[in-house]
Design an enzyme around this catalytic site. Structure first.
Site, mmCIF file in Angstrom:
data_model
loop_
_atom_site.group_PDB
_atom_site.id
_atom_site.type_symbol
_atom_site.label_atom_id
_atom_site.label_comp_id
_atom_site.label_asym_id
_atom_site.label_seq_id
_atom_site.Cartn_x
_atom_site.Cartn_y
_atom_site.Cartn_z
ATOM 1 N N HIS A 135 0.755 -1.217 0.118
ATOM 2 C CA HIS A 135 0.105 0.196 -0.148
ATOM 3 C C HIS A 135 0.818 1.268 -0.064
ATOM 4 C CE1 HIS A 135 -2.581 2.952 1.660
ATOM 5 N NE2 HIS A 135 -3.961 2.094 1.502
ATOM 6 N N ASP A 212 2.897 -4.342 8.145
ATOM 7 C CA ASP A 212 1.523 -3.664 7.940
ATOM 8 C C ASP A 212 0.511 -4.716 8.199
ATOM 9 O OD1 ASP A 212 -0.729 -2.431 7.025
ATOM 10 O OD2 ASP A 212 0.436 -1.591 5.461
ATOM 11 N N GLN A 215 -4.740 -5.188 6.778
ATOM 12 C CA GLN A 215 -5.677 -6.133 6.366
ATOM 13 C C GLN A 215 -5.837 -7.560 6.898
ATOM 14 O OE1 GLN A 215 -7.848 -5.471 3.863
ATOM 15 N NE2 GLN A 215 -6.914 -3.176 3.771
ATOM 16 N N LYS A 238 -10.683 -0.958 10.403
ATOM 17 C CA LYS A 238 -10.700 -2.297 9.515
ATOM 18 C C LYS A 238 -10.998 -3.162 10.234
ATOM 19 C CE LYS A 238 -7.519 -0.294 5.981
ATOM 20 N NZ LYS A 238 -8.167 -0.123 4.806
ATOM 21 N N CYS A 376 -4.987 2.331 -3.796
ATOM 22 C CA CYS A 376 -3.862 2.841 -2.891
ATOM 23 C C CYS A 376 -2.319 1.796 -3.150
ATOM 24 C CB CYS A 376 -4.007 3.309 -1.440
ATOM 25 S SG CYS A 376 -4.895 4.668 -1.224
#
Length: 418
Positions: A135, A212, A215, A238, A376
């Site tokens: 991202h 990261d 997700q 999220k 993104c």
């Protein structure tokens, strides 16, 4: 010992999706006269009543600033805020609560690292390693850092299926590598990266790793100690929590060594015009009045997730992904984008001759919310030679009937645009 008669395991009880859907008020919404079909949880998830109620309760019954007051409301708000930190600690299985920093988002967490850990460690000629499927939030801060100090950004390549080339990653690691910054799960492709293996490879050369996890957080158990990552970043919105709140987990030794990101109130032990002494962790990185309601809401989201059977959730999302993948692939002109062997509940696709935005518009008129664009992740699109994809992303509240509605909308788009 398991006998031969028990070799076939019984199916786990199915996730009670009907009950779960009743927990999310927005799912009763109608769009263009149609029932809302929300298939954009990778962008932001919907919120259960418990989260909405926790935020409302703070503002209606506990609203006060934290860590500063000796009166009842402030003490209640402080306890609720710090209780949320402890909930995050348990959710991530962090060793200590002080390793949990509240930030605005995964994006701010990564920027915090770039401006503190990064600027303290990365010098001219050094290298930061990211992957081809990141991202923008895990590219641009490192790119800015490298440009500022004369370092180099190295990129782990990926296959046409959307899988990282781990052998090539191994070759990138070396004496100049100062950090690996890697998505646990790709937002654009749904790929679940082999992060544990990649962390072991980096640590073998003394290189710290940031994951990261934006997700990943809503789709399975997380254990930062088992992963042995140095940093892990998540966003509340999220994982069924509020917007504007996120978390940066960091190993205490790293956080202790890092300079503050922001200066101001609550991150100090003492201040004079000659010198400032900073507060201990985690306060050192939480300057000013934080998003108190957001942290409390995130704690409520974690409470909600703790009430879900992770095995049932994983099986349900895998079934939705399988259904959507097979049904969409059967439509003439469809190309699936991101066909990794290990995937989260994301399906991206291109419909020949039809722009992704047009697919999204047709879907919207059927009450279906999907994402259309580069997500993104422009370098992913460039690598695959496409301008954009349509993306459906699933969560625990989605149903097979909603998958069928999506498939019907895509077929409709093909009819309309020929």
């Amino acid at each position: 010992m398991t006998s031969s008669t028990s070799a076939v395991r019984p199916l786990a009880p199915a996730l009670d999706v009907a009950r779960i859907r009743r927990d999310f008020p927005i799912l009763q919404t109608r769009v263009h006269g149609k029932p809302l079909v929300y298939l954009d949880s990778a962008a932001t998830s919907q919120k259960p009543r418990g989260v909405i109620g926790a935020v409302e309760h703070y503002y209606s019954a506990e609203n006060a600033n934290i860590h500063r007051g000796v009166y009842y409301l402030s003490e209640q708000a402080t306890e609720a805020y710090e209780a949320a930190r402890r909930k995050v600690q348990g959710f991530l299985n962090a060793r200590e609560a002080r390793e949990v920093l509240f930030v605005r988002s995964t994006t701010e967490a990564i920027n915090l690292l770039a401006y503190t850990f990064g600027r303290a460690r990365v010098r001219q000629g050094d290298e930061v390693v990211v992957s081809a499927m990141e991202h923008h939030s895990n590219i641009v801060p490192w790119q800015m850092l490298c440009e500022a100090v004369g370092a180099r950004l190295r990129v782990i390549p990926m296959s046409d299926a959307g899988e990282l080339l781990v052998d090539e990653y191994q070759k990138l690691l070396g004496g100049k590598t100062r950090l690996v910054a890697l998505s646990h799960v790709s937002n654009a492709l749904g790929t679940i990266n082999p992060v544990r293996e990649m962390i072991v490879q980096a640590h073998a050369q003394g290189v710290p790793v940031l994951l990261d996890g934006a997700q990943a957080a809503a789709h399975g158990k997380l254990d930062v100690q088992e992963l042995d990552c140095d940093f892990y970043a998540i966003s509340g919105h999220k994982m069924f929590g509020p917007t504007g709140i996120g978390v940066l987990y960091g190993k205490a030794a790293h956080l202790e060594a890092m300079p503050p990101f922001h200066g101001g109130g609550d991150m100090i032990r003492s201040v004079t015009f000659e010198h400032t002494e900073y507060a201990p962790l985690p306060a050192k990185f939480e300057a000013g009045t934080p998003h108190i309601a957001g942290a409390i809401g995130l704690g409520a989201a974690i409470d909600y997730l703790r009430g879900v059977d992770w095995d049932q959730l994983a099986a349900h999302e895998a079934d939705l992904l399988r259904h959507a993948t097979e049904a969409l692939a059967a439509i003439p002109g469809i190309t699936l984008v991101g066909t990794a062997r290990r995937k989260a509940a994301v399906v991206s696709f291109v419909l020949s001759g039809v722009h992704a935005h047009d697919v999204g518009t047709i879907a919207d008129h059927q009450g279906i919310a999907i994402r259309a664009g580069h997500h993104c992740a422009q370098p992913v699109m460039d690598r695959l030679g496409i301008p954009a994809t349509a993306r459906a992303s699933f969560a625990l509240y989605n149903t097979h009937e909603e998958v069928e509605a999506l498939v019907a909308a895509v077929r409709r788009a093909r009819e309309v645009f020929g």
